[in-house]
Design a protein around this motif. Structure first.
Motif, PDB file in Angstrom:
ATOM      1  N   SER A 193     -42.360  21.587  -3.087  1.00 19.60           N
ATOM      2  CA  SER A 193     -43.533  22.444  -3.227  1.00 19.60           C
ATOM      3  C   SER A 193     -44.654  21.707  -3.948  1.00 19.60           C
ATOM      4  CB  SER A 193     -43.175  23.714  -4.006  1.00 19.60           C
ATOM      5  OG  SER A 193     -44.332  24.453  -4.331  1.00 19.60           O
ATOM      6  N   ALA A 224     -47.679  27.806  -2.670  1.00 21.45           N
ATOM      7  CA  ALA A 224     -46.720  28.636  -3.401  1.00 21.45           C
ATOM      8  C   ALA A 224     -47.428  29.308  -4.572  1.00 21.45           C
ATOM      9  CB  ALA A 224     -45.547  27.804  -3.895  1.00 21.45           C
ATOM     10  N   GLU A 230     -39.559  27.318  -5.788  1.00 23.64           N
ATOM     11  CA  GLU A 230     -38.717  26.798  -4.711  1.00 23.64           C
ATOM     12  C   GLU A 230     -37.247  26.695  -5.119  1.00 23.64           C
ATOM     13  OE1 GLU A 230     -40.424  23.118  -6.788  1.00 23.64           O
ATOM     14  OE2 GLU A 230     -41.037  25.159  -6.284  1.00 23.64           O
ATOM     15  N   TRP A 233     -35.688  29.401  -3.234  1.00 22.99           N
ATOM     16  CA  TRP A 233     -35.843  29.526  -1.787  1.00 22.99           C
ATOM     17  C   TRP A 233     -34.476  29.389  -1.122  1.00 22.99           C
ATOM     18  CZ3 TRP A 233     -40.547  25.738  -0.859  1.00 22.99           C
ATOM     19  CH2 TRP A 233     -41.714  26.331  -1.376  1.00 22.99           C
ATOM     20  N   CYS A 246     -32.527  26.299   3.036  1.00 22.06           N
ATOM     21  CA  CYS A 246     -32.594  25.542   1.779  1.00 22.06           C
ATOM     22  C   CYS A 246     -31.283  25.748   1.028  1.00 22.06           C
ATOM     23  CB  CYS A 246     -33.774  26.020   0.945  1.00 22.06           C
ATOM     24  SG  CYS A 246     -35.371  25.878   1.779  1.00 22.06           S
TER      25      CYS A 246
END
Length: 335
Positions: A193, A224, A230, A233, A246
């Motif tokens: 990210s 984001a 993240e 995620w 992910c």
């Protein structure tokens, strides 16, 4: 909420060297086309081979690949002080008659093909010691990282429907899929990210910016809402059709401290980034000594062969309620 998009796409023809930036790319279960299909091995005095990775061979940061067409790519060696040298390398070499060598990465072995001597001579001359270039061919490495097995409870907009979809995906992928990869460390894709770089840059006390390419991403996502979101995620949907699973956090090593401009271990602020991140980014108990940046990811089987491009919308279609815990068959700490 900001609109998330793909801001960059990268493939790495030779493991440990610089990336080639792409505007679009076909996604496959093994990663982007040409990603880490080549690898370099140092030839020891006894004739054995040693894997070359950028963490231990920082000069690899001075090699720049450019894909010419569907047949070949050019590789330029640009030393910080010295003459630039270039060579053309086939993207899909003919392997008939080439010597096979065994390559083992993170306890995951495979067979590779030793390239013709002219390539080995070129690399040996630029590195200053004997080394060989090997090509993976079709014998992919087995993924030893756990997949679809230890993900925490996840939430998604469609609740029970999403849960059914996820279970169906696992059945489709299943054991028959046998997740395999090229010379990438743990997974076909590394997603990072751009937003989290705000936190990384803030650690540079001299006011400079840290190079996101040192994290060696395949896909950079912009837009984001928060730094480090993240970590949670579970699945990304790109352009409404392509799903990226992910699976795990990416543990970081001393390669973060390399000075990409000199091809040597870094000094000053950028040369201590691993320590800086370790202060509060050791957030995965499966890799408790290593800071985390980015997500090791796999392609959903139904998305095989799709094309993604820079600018495509990215939606978090599955979000984990807690962080995943890295698990590796017989290897719990990456070095």
């Amino acid at each position: 909420m900001p609109n998330m998009k793909i801001s960059k796409i990268y493939t790495y023809p030779i493991k440990g060297m610089r990336a080639t930036e792409l505007e679009n790319a076909v996604v496959t279960k093994h990663g982007f086309p040409y990603d880490r299909r080549y690898m370099l091995l140092e030839v020891a005095e006894d004739g054995s081979y040693k894997n070359m990775a950028i963490a231990y061979y920082p000069l690899m940061s001075r090699y720049f690949p450019t894909i010419n067409d569907d047949e070949s790519f050019s590789l330029s060696f640009r030393p910080a002080d010295g003459e630039e040298k270039s060579i053309n390398i086939p993207l899909k070499p003919k392997v008939d008659g080439l010597e096979e060598v065994e390559v083992t990465m993170h306890k995951s072995p495979t067979k590779a093909y030793k390239m013709e001597q002219k390539y080995n001579d070129w690399f040996s001359s630029t590195f200053g010691f004997d080394c060989v270039l090997v090509y993976l061919g079709n014998d992919m490495r087995k993924v030893l990282m756990s997949v679809n097995g230890n993900a925490p409870k996840a939430s998604a907009p469609n609740g029970w429907l999403s849960s059914i979809s996820s279970k169906a995906t696992q059945l489709v992928m299943g054991a028959e899929q046998e997740n395999k990869i090229t010379f990438a460390d743990c997974a076909p894709y590394l997603v990072v990210s751009e937003k989290s770089m705000d936190d990384v840059h803030s650690r540079m006390n001299d006011g400079s910016k840290y190079d996101i390419m040192k994290f060696r991403p395949n896909i950079i996502v912009s837009g984001a809402e928060e730094v480090w979101e993240e970590d949670f995620w579970g699945e990304l949907t790109i352009d409404g059709t392509t799903k990226i699973e992910c699976e795990h956090n990416c543990a970081r090593c001393k390669s973060l401290n390399i000075d990409y401009d000199t091809g040597k271990p870094g000094t000053g602020e950028s040369g201590s980034m691993l320590k800086k991140l370790a202060s509060n980014r050791r957030v995965d108990p499966g890799m408790k000594w290593s800071p985390v940046f980015g997500r090791y990811s796999f392609l959903n089987a139904a998305s095989e062969g799709n094309e993604i491009k820079v600018g495509d919308e990215v939606v978090v279609s599955k979000r984990n309620d807690e962080r995943t815990k890295f698990d590796w068959e017989g290897l719990h700490t990456l070095k």
